[in-house]
Structures are given as C-alpha cells and as structure tokens.
Write an enzyme that holds these catalytic residues in place. Structure first.
Site, PDB file in Angstrom:
ATOM      1  N   ARG A 113     -13.222 -45.192  49.802  1.00  0.00           N
ATOM      2  CA  ARG A 113     -12.721 -43.880  49.399  1.00  0.00           C
ATOM      3  C   ARG A 113     -11.287 -44.019  48.893  1.00  0.00           C
ATOM      4  O   ARG A 113     -10.495 -44.763  49.462  1.00  0.00           O
ATOM      5  CB  ARG A 113     -12.757 -42.978  50.633  1.00  0.00           C
ATOM      6  N   THR A 395     -19.525 -37.861  40.217  1.00  0.00           N
ATOM      7  CA  THR A 395     -20.105 -38.791  41.180  1.00  0.00           C
ATOM      8  C   THR A 395     -21.450 -39.291  40.687  1.00  0.00           C
ATOM      9  O   THR A 395     -22.089 -38.659  39.852  1.00  0.00           O
ATOM     10  CB  THR A 395     -20.266 -38.044  42.523  1.00  0.00           C
ATOM     11  N   ASN A 415     -14.702 -38.202  41.084  1.00  0.00           N
ATOM     12  CA  ASN A 415     -14.689 -36.778  41.445  1.00  0.00           C
ATOM     13  C   ASN A 415     -15.211 -35.929  40.286  1.00  0.00           C
ATOM     14  O   ASN A 415     -16.378 -36.043  39.958  1.00  0.00           O
ATOM     15  CB  ASN A 415     -13.329 -36.314  41.960  1.00  0.00           C
ATOM     16  N   SER A 456     -14.573 -36.280  52.147  1.00  0.00           N
ATOM     17  CA  SER A 456     -15.653 -36.396  51.167  1.00  0.00           C
ATOM     18  C   SER A 456     -16.911 -35.714  51.695  1.00  0.00           C
ATOM     19  O   SER A 456     -17.005 -35.376  52.872  1.00  0.00           O
ATOM     20  CB  SER A 456     -15.929 -37.886  50.933  1.00  0.00           C
ATOM     21  N   SER A 457     -17.861 -35.542  50.800  1.00  0.00           N
ATOM     22  CA  SER A 457     -19.198 -35.087  51.211  1.00  0.00           C
ATOM     23  C   SER A 457     -20.236 -36.175  50.984  1.00  0.00           C
ATOM     24  O   SER A 457     -21.422 -35.961  51.227  1.00  0.00           O
ATOM     25  CB  SER A 457     -19.610 -33.866  50.382  1.00  0.00           C
ATOM     26  N   GLY A 477     -22.810 -34.538  43.709  1.00  0.00           N
ATOM     27  CA  GLY A 477     -22.930 -33.080  43.735  1.00  0.00           C
ATOM     28  C   GLY A 477     -22.010 -32.400  44.727  1.00  0.00           C
ATOM     29  O   GLY A 477     -22.331 -31.315  45.228  1.00  0.00           O
TER      30      GLY A 477
HETATM   31  N1  GLU Z   1     -15.449 -35.961  45.358  1.00  0.00           N
HETATM   32  C1  GLU Z   1     -16.643 -35.476  45.955  1.00  0.00           C
HETATM   33  C2  GLU Z   1     -16.797 -36.009  47.365  1.00  0.00           C
HETATM   34  O1  GLU Z   1     -16.285 -37.023  47.662  1.00  0.00           O
HETATM   35  C3  GLU Z   1     -17.842 -35.833  45.180  1.00  0.00           C
HETATM   36  C4  GLU Z   1     -17.882 -35.110  43.897  1.00  0.00           C
HETATM   37  C5  GLU Z   1     -19.274 -34.917  43.350  1.00  0.00           C
HETATM   38  O2  GLU Z   1     -20.238 -35.423  43.917  1.00  0.00           O
HETATM   39  O3  GLU Z   1     -19.413 -34.262  42.339  1.00  0.00           O
HETATM   40  O4  GLU Z   1     -17.422 -35.423  48.162  1.00  0.00           O
END
Ligand code: GLU
Length: 576
Positions: A113, A395, A415, A456-457, A477
């Site tokens: 990350r 992503t 991102n 993050s997700s 996403g």
């Molecule tokens: N930056 C996001 C994250 O780390 C991901 C962005 C995306 O999946 O569009 O959760």
C-alpha cells in the site's frame, strides 16, 4: 454466423446455470437479464490467469507455460496491466497480494500500500471551522499533493524474492514488449479517458504530457488508436536491469524528486522513497458455512469488513431465500450497512491505531449486530457497534492458479482512473492519488499522518474448502470491493453458481448510506418489494463500471479450473 451461434449457446449456458443456481429455493426471483457479449471465461486443467485486460492475462499465461509458478505469472501480469490498463494501476501505485502456497498449505499477504509522505499532515489541508477540507474534491484527488509514496515495485520485489522461481527481468519481458508495441485503445479505455478529461485538463500539472500521449488534439484517444508511452518503456527497461532500487533510490527516484522539488513543493522527497517498505502480513481468516476465507488485514478494511458481512449473513438461510430475491437482497444490504458503520469508526493503519480486529470478526459480535436487522424494514439508523467487548485478544484485480495449486490474487491501484494525473517528467509513470483514501478530519482514526498508510478497501481473497483451494477472488471498485467479494462468495457458496454467472450477476452495494446502488438489471418486482420495506435506490447502468471488475479462478466440482472475468472491464480469463 458461427460466432453468432456460439454467442447464443453461451448465453443459453449462462442463463441455464443461473436458473440451476436458483433451483431448490422457495421464492423464485425473476431471472435478471444477463449481458449479451463475448466469451470471457475459461475452463482449463493446468493453470489459469484472469485479468482486466486480455494482454495482461496472456502475459501471465506465457510465464506459466514457460514453467513459472503462479507468483511469477502474477508478477508478469501485474507489470503488463500497468502498460495495457494504465488508467487503473502501475508503477506509480500500490496494492495487496494474497498468496496461497500449496506445499506449505499456508497463505501470506504482501502489503504494498502507498504511504503518506513525511510532509503529509492534517495541517497540510485547508480546513473549515468544522474541521472539513475547504478545497473542492478535485483539489484532493488531482495534482502533486494527492500522491502517496508508491509501493508497487517494492511489492513485486517482495513477491519475487519470497516466492518467485524465474528471473526478474524475464518476468518484465512481456510488459516491455507490450509497451514497445503500443497500447490499442479499447472502447472502455476511451470512455474512461473521456470521463477524466475534465479534471485532468483543469487540475493536472502533467496535462501537456498526458495530452500528447492519451488525448489527441485535446480529445480522448479513440477505440483502435495505438498509444505509445516511450518514456514508460524506458523506465521499465531500467527497472528490468536494476530492480526496484532504480525507482526508490536510483535514476527514476531522482526524476520524481526533481519534479517535486521544482514544482510540487517538495511533497515527496528522496527520504520518502528510500524509506518505503512493503510488509509481509498474516492474512485475516474467517469461516463461512464451512469454507475458510483468507483475506487482507489492515491497513485495508476490505478483509475485515468482508468477514463481518459474511458472519452476519451466516445467520440466515440465504440459499432458501433465493438468488436475486428481495429477501436475500434485504438481509445482505443490511449486513453491508452494519459492517460499513464499523469500518468508518474503527479501521485505519494498524501501526497508528488500535483496531478491535478480533471483535469485528467475531461470530458472537455478528450475532449482536444481527439483532439490528428487521426482516420487514430497512434500518436507516445504523451506527458502529462495540466490537471491543468481543476482543480476546480506479484499481485492478487479477488471479492466477498454477498446476501445483499455488494461488495468487492481487488488487493493485493508482486509486482514481488516471490517479493524480501527475507523471514526473521523463518517467512515463502516472502517480497515484491515494492521499484521497485518508479521512481529512481530525476526529478520524484514518486522518493523514507522516508515514501512515491510508485505509484501503482492497480485499484479494482466497477461499478453501476442507483445506483444499476453492476459489481466488478480487475486484476493484473502492468500497464496492467489499460488497462485491461478499456477494460473490454468497453466490458461489449459497447459490452454488459457477464463477462466470456469479461475476455477471447484477450487483448491489450499500456502505451505510440512504440509497443502495444497484445495477438496472435487478427486476422491478424485486425493487418494488424492497422499496416497500423502506429501501431507496440509486440505479446505475445495466453492467456498471462503478461496481468494479471482478476476476477470479474457481476450482470447480468437475475438477477443472474455471477462470472468470468481468465485462465491466476488458476482462479475460485464459488457461491451458
Ligand atoms: N484506493 C481504493 C482502495 O484502496 C481503491 C480504488 C478503487 O478500487 O477504485 O480501497
């Protein structure tokens, strides 16, 4: 004509698999309309690579067929994605990899990350009297200050050093060749360039360069155009020779630092690049109806929120409710909202705050959260719970499985699509805008601090059944990552869908906001039944990029590897 009949056959197959998936259920929801489009999935016996671009999937397959393992193939695919899907990930970004090593029967997570530079503090942002940022949203996602220190290459290096079997430069070869040949613009990519043009032309300090490469005469490149980023080709060649150090300490580091010193107020320094480290982490692990789910720990919220959702859902007979039924959607949406309320309160970089991790993933805590679900009415007042009581202590995503049963699933990103739109002169590399994943609020556990990783997700996930690999799943996403992966797991396990129909199935998502986002294919009778229970909807396109692009591999009951890829991107699964 032949193609047309193959298409019809595929559609019939997908349709019948979807119907089979719903069999044995009490309430039969109207089958949602599935997209009519090209074949993207694969059935193979030796190895599969599923990625968001056909050439990136093929780069990985080439490595598998040369005798490389799943990790080698994943590294090759990762580099290729940075070339052929430059809007979504690349050398200027970061990500997470979940790796399952078959002979050890063990999983690992590599966290690469991005990290806040030493200059990044809350005081770097102009805040109003309520502590909220004054800049408009654009100011936070575009330009020098939106960039966090990239982790991509340290991540690939760690994967290679720990698990790789082929030479580093060999793994970069397909990406270099693809970069030399140039990228043929797809419909999808051209549309993304059009969507991003407004913010990039207004706020990007690198617009003159981006315009030269991606925007001909100020208009987005058209489908079929070939784009050549020769500076990126040169950067890749240098990294193939000199390794990740070229980016963090060598020639490329110098170019990034020069750009920042001259124009970017020194936001990223030599010290920031030199200090960056990828981290090997223990995956978080849960059990869902007898399947083991291994996924990403903080600083991603993805894995923990995914496990909380699954724990809550486990208390209901979802299979009996039926795929696509209002009952199933109601329960799953409420579970999503409960997990997102906890995410907002508790989740951040574990190096900077104590997260009640064990509590959040505890089955008894899920039982308590479940009490807030009324089967007849949507709960619009959901707040974070008290997991502490249960403490005993733009992503892209892709998957690779090899013939030894090693599995890799990676989610990597810059991102937003086109990231910060900053490309330091001479590098050809688009930097991320990951600072945007911090919460600019002094009260938040996820407020920016020097050296901290933004929440993050991302949740690349490996699922085992009785200790044997069952599936690898990943998607981009943003917050939809968490809900898409949990929906896919429910589709595979509860509704017994095959992977591709599950990927095509209409998506829905609620991160504890008033309206649930849904794809328009969800039938009207289901929407009406849910509205009667108090749900509100934000209706997206029939197959919407908003929900990401899931790629995965399933070790199906027929003993074969089923690779699935997402038409919401340019996904393709290939195998041999
Ligand atoms: N930056 C996001 C994250 O780390 C991901 C962005 C995306 O999946 O569009 O959760």
């Amino acid at each position: 004509m032949k193609n047309k009949s193959i298409l019809i056959l595929c559609m019939l197959l997908i349709f019948s698999l979807t119907i089979v998936a719903g069999c044995g259920t009490q309430e039969k929801a109207a089958a949602p309309q599935q997209p009519q489009e090209q074949k993207r999935d694969v059935v193979a016996s030796q190895g599969v690579v599923a990625a968001a671009h056909p050439l990136a999937a093929k780069a990985g397959l080439e490595v598998l067929q040369k005798g490389g393992n799943a990790i080698d193939a994943a590294i090759a695919t990762s580099f290729a994605l940075g070339v052929v899907e430059p809007n979504a990930s690349g050398l200027g970004g970061g990500g997470f990899a979940t790796v399952y090593i078959a002979k050890e029967k063990k999983s690992y997570v590599v966290d690469y990350r991005e990290t806040a530079p030493l200059a990044a503090k809350l005081s770097s942002y102009k805040l109003d009297e309520k502590g909220k940022p004054v800049d408009d949203a654009m100011g936070l996602v575009t330009g020098y200050q939106s960039v966090a220190v990239p982790g991509q290459l340290r991540g690939m290096e760690m994967l290679h050093q720990k698990f790789g079997s082929m030479k580093w430069n060999e793994l970069m070869e397909p990406a270099i060749k693809q970069s030399e040949a140039g990228l043929t613009v797809s419909q999808n990519f051209s549309g993304i360039l059009a969507d991003e043009l407004g913010r990039i032309s207004k706020d990007s300090p690198s617009y003159p360069w981006l315009k030269q490469i991606f925007y001909k005469d100020g208009l987005p490149a058209n489908p079929g155009d070939v784009i050549k980023n020769t500076e990126l080709t040169e950067s890749l060649k240098k990294i193939a020779q000199g390794g990740a150090d070229v980016f963090y300490k060598g020639e490329i580091a110098d170019l990034i630092v020069k750009e920042y010193a001259e124009k970017g107020k020194g936001w990223i320094t030599k010290e920031d690049l030199q200090n960056y480290k990828a981290i090997m982490r223990e995956p978080v692990q849960g059990n869902y109806r007898g399947y083991t789910v291994m996924t990403v720990p903080p600083p991603s919220s993805g894995g923990v929120a995914l496990l909380e959702i699954l724990n809550i859902i486990e208390g209901y007979d979802i299979a009996k409710m039926g795929a696509g039924s209002a009952d199933a959607m109601h329960v799953i949406t409420e579970a999503q909202k409960l997990a997102f309320a906890d995410r907002a309160k508790y989740m951040a970089d574990p190096e900077f705050s104590k997260i009640p991790l064990i509590g959040l993933m505890d089955k008894k805590y899920a039982e308590e959260r479940r009490k807030l679900i009324d089967l007849k009415q949507a709960n619009t007042q959901i707040k974070a719970g008290e997991p502490g009581k249960y403490e005993s202590g733009s992503t892209t995503s892709f998957s690779v499985v090899d013939k030894e049963g090693n599995m890799v699933t990676i989610t990597q990103t810059i991102n937003h699509f086109m990231g910060s739109a900053v490309a330091p002169a001479g590098t050809g590399i688009i930097l991320n805008d990951e600072m945007d994943d911090f919460t600019i609020d002094a009260k938040s556990v996820n407020a920016p601090e020097p050296g901290k990783r933004p929440l993050s997700s991302m949740a690349p996930t490996v699922v085992l059944k009785d200790g044997v690999p069952f599936a690898t799943l990943g998607t981009p996403g943003a917050t939809r990552i968490i809900t898409t992966i949990s929906n896919l797991i429910v589709d595979l396990i509860d509704f017994k869908m095959d992977l591709q129909p599950a990927i095509l199935y209409p998506r829905f998502h609620n991160n504890n906001v008033a309206a649930t986002s849904i794809e328009s294919r969800i039938p009207q009778d289901v929407v009406k039944a849910l509205e009667a229970r108090g749900h509100k909807f934000d209706v997206k396109k029939d197959m919407d990029l908003f929900f990401g692009g899931a790629q995965g591999v399933m070790l199906a009951p027929d003993g074969k590897l089923h690779g699935g890829a997402d038409p919401r991107r340019d996904g393709l699964a290939v195998g041999y």
